[in-house]
Design a protein around this motif. Structure first.
Motif, PDB file in Angstrom:
ATOM      1  N   SER A  77       0.823  -1.204   0.000  1.00  0.00           N
ATOM      2  CA  SER A  77       0.000   0.000   0.000  1.00  0.00           C
ATOM      3  C   SER A  77       0.865   1.266   0.000  1.00  0.00           C
ATOM      4  O   SER A  77       1.937   1.298   0.595  1.00  0.00           O
ATOM      5  CB  SER A  77      -0.909  -0.012   1.232  1.00  0.00           C
ATOM      6  OG  SER A  77      -1.811   1.063   1.196  1.00  0.00           O
ATOM      7  N   GLN A 118     -11.710   5.915   0.612  1.00  0.00           N
ATOM      8  CA  GLN A 118     -10.895   5.532   1.764  1.00  0.00           C
ATOM      9  C   GLN A 118     -11.093   4.064   2.110  1.00  0.00           C
ATOM     10  O   GLN A 118     -10.130   3.341   2.392  1.00  0.00           O
ATOM     11  CB  GLN A 118     -11.253   6.407   2.973  1.00  0.00           C
ATOM     12  CG  GLN A 118     -10.335   6.172   4.168  1.00  0.00           C
ATOM     13  CD  GLN A 118     -10.601   7.166   5.287  1.00  0.00           C
ATOM     14  OE1 GLN A 118     -11.042   8.291   5.054  1.00  0.00           O
ATOM     15  NE2 GLN A 118     -10.335   6.749   6.515  1.00  0.00           N
ATOM     16  N   LYS A 119     -12.341   3.576   2.037  1.00  0.00           N
ATOM     17  CA  LYS A 119     -12.623   2.165   2.326  1.00  0.00           C
ATOM     18  C   LYS A 119     -11.958   1.255   1.294  1.00  0.00           C
ATOM     19  O   LYS A 119     -11.417   0.200   1.641  1.00  0.00           O
ATOM     20  CB  LYS A 119     -14.131   1.937   2.353  1.00  0.00           C
ATOM     21  CG  LYS A 119     -14.815   2.484   3.600  1.00  0.00           C
ATOM     22  CD  LYS A 119     -16.326   2.342   3.525  1.00  0.00           C
ATOM     23  CE  LYS A 119     -17.002   2.962   4.747  1.00  0.00           C
ATOM     24  NZ  LYS A 119     -18.489   2.932   4.628  1.00  0.00           N
ATOM     25  N   GLN A 122      -8.267   1.242   2.169  1.00  0.00           N
ATOM     26  CA  GLN A 122      -7.969   0.534   3.418  1.00  0.00           C
ATOM     27  C   GLN A 122      -8.164  -0.971   3.275  1.00  0.00           C
ATOM     28  O   GLN A 122      -7.468  -1.752   3.926  1.00  0.00           O
ATOM     29  CB  GLN A 122      -8.833   1.086   4.554  1.00  0.00           C
ATOM     30  CG  GLN A 122      -8.546   2.556   4.834  1.00  0.00           C
ATOM     31  CD  GLN A 122      -8.478   2.880   6.312  1.00  0.00           C
ATOM     32  OE1 GLN A 122      -9.061   3.836   6.753  1.00  0.00           O
ATOM     33  NE2 GLN A 122      -7.739   2.115   7.087  1.00  0.00           N
ATOM     34  N   ILE A 139      -6.575   8.799   9.409  1.00  0.00           N
ATOM     35  CA  ILE A 139      -6.030   7.785   8.505  1.00  0.00           C
ATOM     36  C   ILE A 139      -5.056   6.911   9.290  1.00  0.00           C
ATOM     37  O   ILE A 139      -3.999   7.364   9.718  1.00  0.00           O
ATOM     38  CB  ILE A 139      -5.307   8.423   7.302  1.00  0.00           C
ATOM     39  CG1 ILE A 139      -6.237   9.390   6.571  1.00  0.00           C
ATOM     40  CG2 ILE A 139      -4.789   7.346   6.361  1.00  0.00           C
ATOM     41  CD1 ILE A 139      -7.523   8.778   6.084  1.00  0.00           C
ATOM     42  N   LYS A 141      -3.867   3.228   8.581  1.00  0.00           N
ATOM     43  CA  LYS A 141      -3.715   1.934   7.907  1.00  0.00           C
ATOM     44  C   LYS A 141      -2.330   1.398   8.269  1.00  0.00           C
ATOM     45  O   LYS A 141      -1.316   2.023   7.937  1.00  0.00           O
ATOM     46  CB  LYS A 141      -3.848   2.122   6.395  1.00  0.00           C
ATOM     47  CG  LYS A 141      -3.966   0.825   5.601  1.00  0.00           C
ATOM     48  CD  LYS A 141      -4.206   1.158   4.126  1.00  0.00           C
ATOM     49  CE  LYS A 141      -4.648  -0.055   3.332  1.00  0.00           C
ATOM     50  NZ  LYS A 141      -3.677  -1.136   3.266  1.00  0.00           N
TER      51      LYS A 141
END
Length: 329
Positions: A77, A118-119, A122, A139, A141
């Motif tokens: 990510s 965002q979902k 994530q 945020i 993650k």
């Protein structure tokens, strides 16, 4: 907004209060404790240093090529920070063309779009988030492997905060700034725009009086609509330093300035271009307005674009209310 938290303490006496911050300076930390009515100063502090996070600055004349190289080399990510909303979209398109799943995020998106993107990021459905500094609060993650800054942030504190979103799981991660020779010039200009000289601020204040046809010091208790674009055109200014000069005047108590640039009108065409041209049956005023919008703004068929009803009214000969009524038909 945190200044009002102390009011809750009077309603719930005896309840412990814990204030957490990642990047506040010592002066701000002291101010927070005072404003939250702490009985005495009590700070637990950890170092900025994180052994698993490598900070790097890479000189890159071809930032796009270096960006692709880094994302191919470091799997997992990622977050890419840029300065403008337009650049979030442009960079995302470049990544998608390279087969890298990506999306963009900025303050201009509606809440539903922000939540969805965002979902997706994530959950891992989307690998890379290209964002302005609006992608920050909340945020968390843990497995972000790399944070890349294509543009320089506003401050060292802002950089540490944004870079610190990498490697929160304790595994090896990277925070990389891609730097080119032009960045120093851009940064110096940004500083000059954000903090204009005292004489410049005084000049803006004087022209504000001319703009409203009032004597220096008059206007207490009066409220006026302010068109930044028109003001700058009339007095030969650039908008960004004027906007910041007005904010400084507001902070100093000389004026009250509500920055409507944070909440301007947004427009998106939900029909295809061919269908739009068939709307001439809506009347001459609607057709004139549509033509003016298409000449004045780009990207209306793919995303929301900020518009200025006052400018559209001037260009079309309509009133602002007519522009508004035609757009919500």
């Amino acid at each position: 907004a945190y200044l009002k938290i102390a009011e809750i303490r009077t309603l719930l006496p005896g309840i412990p209060v814990l204030a957490l911050t990642a990047t506040a300076t010592p002066a701000v930390i002291k101010d927070i404790q005072e404003k939250l009515l702490f009985a005495k100063e009590n700070v637990f502090r950890m170092s900025f240093e994180r052994k698993n996070l490598a900070y790097m600055v890479r000189k890159a004349d071809n930032k796009t090529g270096e960006l692709f190289h880094l994302l191919n080399k470091v799997q997992g990510s990622a977050i890419i920070y840029v300065r403008s909303r337009q650049k979030t979209k442009e960079t995302t398109e470049l990544l998608l063309n390279e087969g890298i799943t990506a999306n963009f995020y900025h303050a201009g998106l509606n809440n539903d779009a922000k939540d969805l993107r965002q979902k997706q990021w994530q959950s891992g459905e989307c690998r890379v988030m290209v964002a302005t500094n609006a992608f920050g609060m909340g945020i968390d993650k843990p497995d972000v492997r790399i944070v890349i800054h294509l543009d320089l942030p506003d401050s060292v504190e802002a950089y540490f905060q944004e870079a610190g979103r990498a490697g929160r799981d304790g595994e090896q991660a990277y925070a990389i700034i891609l730097y080119s020779n032009s960045d120093k010039t851009k940064l110096n200009k940004r500083i000059a725009d954000t903090f204009p000289e005292k004489e410049y601020i005084k000049q803006v204040y004087e022209h504000l009086n001319y703009y409203y046809q009032m004597a220096m010091g008059d206007g207490l208790g009066c409220m006026h609509e302010f068109n930044l674009e028109e003001f700058c055109r009339k007095f030969k200014y650039f908008p960004v330093p004027v906007d910041n000069a007005l904010k400084i005047l507001a902070q100093a108590g000389y004026i009250e300035y509500t920055d409507e640039q944070d909440n301007p009108s947004r427009l998106i065409f939900t029909v295809h271009r061919e269908e739009l041209y068939r709307l001439h049956k809506s009347g001459a005023e609607a057709e004139t307005l549509i033509q003016s919008i298409l000449r004045s703004y780009t990207g209306l068929f793919t995303d929301y674009v900020y518009i200025n009803e006052e400018s559209l009214a001037m260009r079309t000969g309509l009133t602002r209310q007519q522009v508004y009524d035609l757009l919500i038909m």
